[in-house]
Every structure is written in structure tokens, then in C-alpha cells.
Design an enzyme around this catalytic site. Structure first.
Site, PDB file in Angstrom:
ATOM      1  N   CYS A  74       0.861  -1.181   0.000  1.00 18.27           N
ATOM      2  CA  CYS A  74       0.000   0.000   0.000  1.00 18.27           C
ATOM      3  C   CYS A  74       0.894   1.226   0.000  1.00 18.27           C
ATOM      4  O   CYS A  74       2.102   1.112  -0.217  1.00 18.27           O
ATOM      5  CB  CYS A  74      -1.001  -0.017   1.154  1.00 18.27           C
TER       6      CYS A  74
ATOM      7  N   CYS B  73      -1.508   0.803   7.071  1.00 17.62           N
ATOM      8  CA  CYS B  73      -2.940   0.489   7.171  1.00 17.62           C
ATOM      9  C   CYS B  73      -3.295  -0.770   6.393  1.00 17.62           C
ATOM     10  O   CYS B  73      -3.418  -1.846   6.956  1.00 17.62           O
ATOM     11  CB  CYS B  73      -3.802   1.658   6.680  1.00 17.62           C
ATOM     12  N   ARG B  74      -3.428  -0.638   5.085  1.00 22.47           N
ATOM     13  CA  ARG B  74      -3.966  -1.729   4.277  1.00 22.47           C
ATOM     14  C   ARG B  74      -3.012  -2.909   4.122  1.00 22.47           C
ATOM     15  O   ARG B  74      -3.425  -4.056   4.307  1.00 22.47           O
ATOM     16  CB  ARG B  74      -4.373  -1.204   2.898  1.00 22.47           C
ATOM     17  N   SER B  75      -1.765  -2.655   3.769  1.00 26.89           N
ATOM     18  CA  SER B  75      -0.866  -3.795   3.515  1.00 26.89           C
ATOM     19  C   SER B  75      -0.505  -4.570   4.776  1.00 26.89           C
ATOM     20  O   SER B  75      -0.495  -5.807   4.737  1.00 26.89           O
ATOM     21  CB  SER B  75       0.376  -3.376   2.728  1.00 26.89           C
TER      22      SER B  75
ATOM     23  N   ASN C 118       2.449   1.523   4.159  1.00 26.94           N
ATOM     24  CA  ASN C 118       2.649   0.275   4.904  1.00 26.94           C
ATOM     25  C   ASN C 118       2.263   0.405   6.375  1.00 26.94           C
ATOM     26  O   ASN C 118       2.890  -0.173   7.255  1.00 26.94           O
ATOM     27  CB  ASN C 118       4.091  -0.221   4.754  1.00 26.94           C
TER      28      ASN C 118
ATOM     29  N   ASP D  33      -7.864   3.681   0.805  1.00 26.55           N
ATOM     30  CA  ASP D  33      -7.013   3.990   1.947  1.00 26.55           C
ATOM     31  C   ASP D  33      -7.872   4.600   3.055  1.00 26.55           C
ATOM     32  O   ASP D  33      -8.474   5.659   2.866  1.00 26.55           O
ATOM     33  CB  ASP D  33      -5.925   4.969   1.515  1.00 26.55           C
TER      34      ASP D  33
END
Length: 159
Positions: free
Chosen positions: A13, A18-20, A16, A131
Site C-alpha cells: 500500500c 494500514c492496508r498492507s 505500509n 485507503d
């Protein structure tokens, strides 16, 4: 394609945090649940280096904990070396896709990069994992809904 029959997955993401790392944690939980931890190497990274060394965003950690996950990896920045170190690279949005594929040196490297949303089954209309960083609780929950959905189907496609 994998080294010693280990399937090497990298989630990407923007920063690095939140999402990933959430996708990394969800995927690790899935392979643990299935008793396949020894068959996978799972990591995450960000396009930018703003948060290198940081834990995931506290809001994502909290929402993950509410679902039984532990997101505790440390942020790192994606590098060209990751193409050699991973079999599959899953990005969260089109900006991530462009950034990662622009660093690919070969067609083989480019072919490793996929949108995580390609694996959605229950949320097929979503083109990206948005995001949640500048959003609220609903945004973190929605991101996790998409990540869980995609990771379950991704796991099934790899086994």
C-alpha cells in the site's frame, strides 16, 4: 515459482501502516488456521518510506483486534529487490500498481504484480481497497471487509 515450495506473498500500500499490514496479518491468520504456515512467507511494504520502522496505524490495529487479528509488523519501503524475493505482489489500488510496475525491470517482474481486489468474491464491485487513513471507523471496517474477502479467495487460488 517459489523457493523450496514456499509461496512468497508481498502486500503493498502507500505507507505500509494500514492496508498492507492488515492484508499481511489477515493472510497469516488464514494460513495459520489452515495449518499451512510452513508453506508461506508473507510480508508487506509501502511505496513511500515515511513510516519505515513504525507499527501499523493504531486504528487499524484496533479494528483488526476486534476481528481477532494481530497487526504488528513494522513498516518498510518496497524495493526492486522484492521482485526477486517474492512470487506474488498484491497492491491495494491503481496508484500502487503504477508505482510498483514502474520499478519492474522485466516482464516477469511486472506479471508478479496483481490487484488484491482481483480476488474479491463478496465485494466484486470494488476496484480498489480504499485507503482508510484519513477516514473514520467505517473506512477501516470497509478496508478490512475487502481484505478479508480477497485474502480468503487468494488463499483458495494458491492451494
Amino acid at each position: 515459482m517459489s523457493y523450496n515450495n514456499i509461496i512468497r506473498l508481498l502486500f503493498i500500500c502507500l505507507g505500509n501502516i494500514c492496508r498492507s499490514p492488515a492484508a499481511e496479518g489477515v493472510m497469516k491468520a488464514i494460513v495459520k488456521r489452515e495449518g499451512r504456515e510452513q508453506d508461506f512467507l508473507i510480508d508487506s511494504a509501502g511505496i513511500g518510506g515515511w513510516h519505515v520502522g513504525d507499527l501499523p496505524d493504531s486504528r487499524m490495529r484496533r479494528h483488526g483486534e476486534m476481528r481477532g487479528y494481530q497487526f504488528d509488523s513494522r513498516a518498510r519501503q518496497f524495493s526492486r529487490k522484492d521482485f526477486a524475493d517474492f512470487d506474488y505482489i498484491f497492491v491495494m489500488d491503481h496508484e500502487n500498481y503504477r508505482a510498483v510496475t514502474s520499478m519492474a525491470r522485466t516482464q516477469e517482474d511486472r506479471q508478479k504484480v496483481r490487484m488484491l481486489t482481483d480476488f474479491l468474491t463478496h465485494h466484486r464491485g470494488a476496484a480498489t481497497v480504499p485507503d482508510p487513513y484519513y477516514g473514520g471507523d467505517k473506512d477501516f471496517e470497509y478496508a478490512l471487509d475487502l481484505i478479508e474477502d480477497a485474502c480468503e479467495n487468494l488463499y483458495l487460488s494458491l492451494t
